[in-house]
Scaffold this active site. Structure first.
Site, PDB file in Angstrom:
ATOM      1  N   ASP A   1      38.932  -3.515  46.756  1.00 48.54           N
ATOM      2  CA  ASP A   1      38.855  -4.769  45.999  1.00 48.54           C
ATOM      3  C   ASP A   1      39.014  -4.467  44.507  1.00 48.54           C
ATOM      4  O   ASP A   1      38.449  -3.497  43.994  1.00 48.54           O
ATOM      5  CB  ASP A   1      37.478  -5.393  46.262  1.00 48.54           C
ATOM      6  CG  ASP A   1      37.360  -6.801  45.739  1.00 48.54           C
ATOM      7  OD1 ASP A   1      38.157  -7.649  46.174  1.00 48.54           O
ATOM      8  OD2 ASP A   1      36.479  -7.059  44.900  1.00 48.54           O
TER       9      ASP A   1
ATOM     10  N   GLU B   1      40.824  15.258  52.814  1.00 43.99           N
ATOM     11  CA  GLU B   1      39.850  16.174  53.416  1.00 43.99           C
ATOM     12  C   GLU B   1      39.653  15.812  54.892  1.00 43.99           C
ATOM     13  O   GLU B   1      39.621  16.691  55.755  1.00 43.99           O
ATOM     14  CB  GLU B   1      38.556  15.964  52.628  1.00 43.99           C
ATOM     15  CG  GLU B   1      37.457  16.930  52.876  1.00 43.99           C
ATOM     16  CD  GLU B   1      36.207  16.435  52.123  1.00 43.99           C
ATOM     17  OE1 GLU B   1      36.298  16.142  50.905  1.00 43.99           O
ATOM     18  OE2 GLU B   1      35.157  16.325  52.784  1.00 43.99           O
TER      19      GLU B   1
HETATM   20  C1  BGC Z   1      38.688 -10.698  46.422  1.00 40.34           C
HETATM   21  C2  BGC Z   1      38.054 -12.040  46.230  1.00 40.34           C
HETATM   22  C3  BGC Z   1      36.718 -11.821  45.552  1.00 40.34           C
HETATM   23  C4  BGC Z   1      36.886 -11.027  44.266  1.00 40.34           C
HETATM   24  C5  BGC Z   1      35.591 -10.539  43.729  1.00 40.34           C
HETATM   25  C6  BGC Z   1      38.913 -10.260  45.009  1.00 40.34           C
HETATM   26  O1  BGC Z   1      39.978 -10.142  44.445  1.00 40.34           O
HETATM   27  O2  BGC Z   1      39.884 -10.736  47.143  1.00 40.34           O
HETATM   28  O3  BGC Z   1      37.911 -12.745  47.411  1.00 40.34           O
HETATM   29  O4  BGC Z   1      36.148 -13.049  45.268  1.00 40.34           O
HETATM   30  O5  BGC Z   1      37.685  -9.903  44.455  1.00 40.34           O
HETATM   31  O6  BGC Z   1      35.133  -9.492  44.496  1.00 40.34           O
END
Ligand code: BGC
Length: 563
Positions: A229, A279
């Site tokens: 993310d 690893e």
């Molecule tokens: C995820 C979102 C989330 C955000 C904050 C992103 O880009 O895809 O759904 O709300 O990150 O974590």
């Protein structure tokens, strides 16, 4: 291994055998991964929220579709202020979704069905209920616990102003002020999303060490990789200076502040994470995948994230934001193929995900009736492009965005923080329709006491998986056939792309030796680039003509080559 038989009697075709030799082509390079938004996939316990048992129950749907694996959105312990992207414990399953034993069973099921399992990891921020953040609040200014986050004194006479002028992605200032133990207003902390999602300070070594443990925890349980993310986040400019952007106050959702995103230090973290994956590969020969959500302005900048010792893949979001426009598609595909190929990686195409308006509605423009055909054509185009692709649950059922949720039912923090419906994401997260003619359409068990967490519209009756499976002309069968051809035809997946000269309104290219894909972006029929019937088309398509808003694949010489 015996060939698994699926619940409705369909026999599974096992994936193309792939060697474990490090010299063999890595599985992820042209994989098709199906994104499961767990909360909205399948609810087995009747609480109106999807769960891991539901993922297991419907895993055969993904297998029958022909995807290579699944990516699960976060299912970790979370107060759900951002539906799981606010994590309070990175190594435990939230009880609403199940428990670790259920997760382990899911790993086993994925293995049996030959599906890769990719988890979401959220390293930029955590939940304000994470034990580290609670300790940081309790232990006060100057404590080592506060140093794991970005705490700073405010500006103004009494520290009443935020430390800088940055804005949050989900609206409002990127800083919130805390109340100290003595009850007085105290320091501020940085959150690039909601106040319930404090940003980690990645210049603090505890943070990097913690996430290495998180990766190993899940790798040891048998996962095949991670979707990262906000992969262009993590590090901020070390001095946290004001943004000089004159529009900074106007911008409610700041995703472009160059002081807050895309700092060079982040690449060191991806090198380290790649080394951890290597690893594990060295132990068993099986490649683990790191795919980043790296939203950066250009394909050239994105290419930096997929250098050979960094992430394997980064989502190529330029199609996710593309309008239904030939020139736009042509340009971004061209840029991506050139810039990403130069890194040795492959492009990771994506048309839909849990954050964006679904293509059926996004491509419709002024005319809602045009949406389904355009979305299907775009899908066939994407699946013909060189590289990997991600399919978001419901895309294969042709689901539209639900745009008319009443304000009172909207759960997206963006709505709460901005007061505007612009960019809210509930409409693409409506629980999936599996079967039947009325809500909950098999999402929750029949007679469940609780309704699905977001209401499903009556129009979903036409989109159930059950109905689409029995209709050979459905979107489901289009995706399924396209994925089957991707497995069978050597031209698809990785390889070359050569543009063809086309009549106005048509985009066409050749893959490898003789697979032609053409899309008619125009409003009138166009001559087909190849004689004879197409191998596959996104809508009715006879010989010699490509109807509007239609994509088709052919094998054979193009008209120009026949002359
Ligand atoms: C995820 C979102 C989330 C955000 C904050 C992103 O880009 O895809 O759904 O709300 O990150 O974590």
């Amino acid at each position: 291994m015996p060939t698994p038989t699926l619940p409705d009697g369909d026999v599974v075709t096992l994936p193309r055998a792939r060697s474990h030799s490090p010299l063999a082509r890595a599985w992820w390079r042209d994989a098709v991964i199906y994104q499961v938004y767990v909360r909205s996939f399948r609810d087995t316990d009747g609480d109106g929220v999807g769960d891991l048992a539901g993922v297991r129950e419907q895993l055969h749907h993904v297998r029958q579709l022909g995807a290579d694996g699944v990516w699960l959105n976060p299912f970790y312990v979370s107060p759900q202020h951002d539906h799981g992207y606010d994590i309070a414990d990175h190594c435990a399953v939230d009880p609403v979704y199940g428990d670790l034993a259920e997760f382990d069973r899911l790993v086993t099921d994925c293995r049996l069905l030959g599906l890769k399992l990719v988890l979401d990891v959220v390293p930029n921020h955590c939940s304000s209920e994470h034990p580290w953040f609670r300790k940081a609040l309790a232990n006060g200014p100057g404590s080592p616990e506060r140093a794991r986050f970005h705490f700073a004194d405010g500006r103004g006479e009494a520290g009443e102003l935020p430390p800088n002028n940055w804005r949050a992605m989900f609206g409002g200032p990127a800083w919130s002020r805390v109340t100290e133990a003595d009850g007085r207003p105290g320091q501020w902390y940085l959150h690039l999303f909601t106040p319930e999602q404090p940003d980690f300070n990645w210049r603090n070594p505890d943070v990097a060490a913690h996430f290495e443990e998180v990766l190993r925890f899940w790798l040891d349980r048998g996962v095949d990789g991670f979707r990262i993310d906000v992969a262009a986040g993590l590090f901020k400019h070390p001095e946290l200076p004001d943004s000089a952007d004159p529009d900074v106050d106007e911008r409610t959702r700041d995703s472009v502040n160059p002081l807050a995103w895309n700092q060079p230090e982040v690449h060191g973290i991806w090198r380290r994470w790649r080394a951890i994956c290597e690893e594990y590969t060295a132990r068993d020969g099986h490649q683990r995948l790191l795919v980043g959500e790296a939203s950066v302005p250009t394909p050239a900048e994105q290419a930096l994230y997929v250098r050979p010792d960094e992430l394997h893949q980064a989502f190529f979001f330029h199609l996710l934001h593309a309008p239904w426009d030939l020139a736009h598609f042509h340009r971004v595909i061209d840029d991506a193929v050139r810039d990403i190929a130069a890194t040795g990686s492959t492009v990771t195409w994506v048309l839909n995900n849990h954050d964006q308006v679904r293509t059926v509605s996004r491509f419709a423009g002024e005319d809602p009736a045009s949406g389904p055909a355009r979305a299907a054509a775009a899908a066939l185009l994407m699946l013909a492009l060189p590289g990997a692709a991600y399919i978001y649950q419901g895309e294969e059922l042709g689901l539209p965005e639900v745009l008319d949720l009443p304000d009172g039912l909207i759960t997206d923090p963006i709505f709460r923080r901005t007061g505007s419906r612009t960019g809210i994401r509930d409409g693409c997260r409506i629980p999936l329709p599996w079967s039947g003619t009325e809500a909950p359409y098999g999402f929750s068990p029949h007679g469940s006491p609780t309704a699905p967490w977001l209401p499903q519209p009556a129009s979903f009756a036409a989109h159930t998986a059950e109905r689409q499976r029995s209709d050979a002309g459905s979107v489901y069968h289009l995706y399924r056939t396209a994925l089957q051809l991707r497995r069978e035809l050597p031209q698809l997946g990785e390889g070359t792309l050569r543009w063809l000269e086309t009549p106005p309104g048509v985009l066409a290219f050749v893959r490898g030796e003789g697979l032609v894909c053409a899309v008619n972006f125009g409003d009138t029929p166009a001559p087909a680039p190849v004689a004879g019937p197409p191998l596959l088309s996104s809508g009715p398509c006879g010989e010699g003509v490509l109807p509007p808003a239609t994509a088709a694949w052919w094998i054979g010489p193009t008209a120009a080559e026949r002359i």
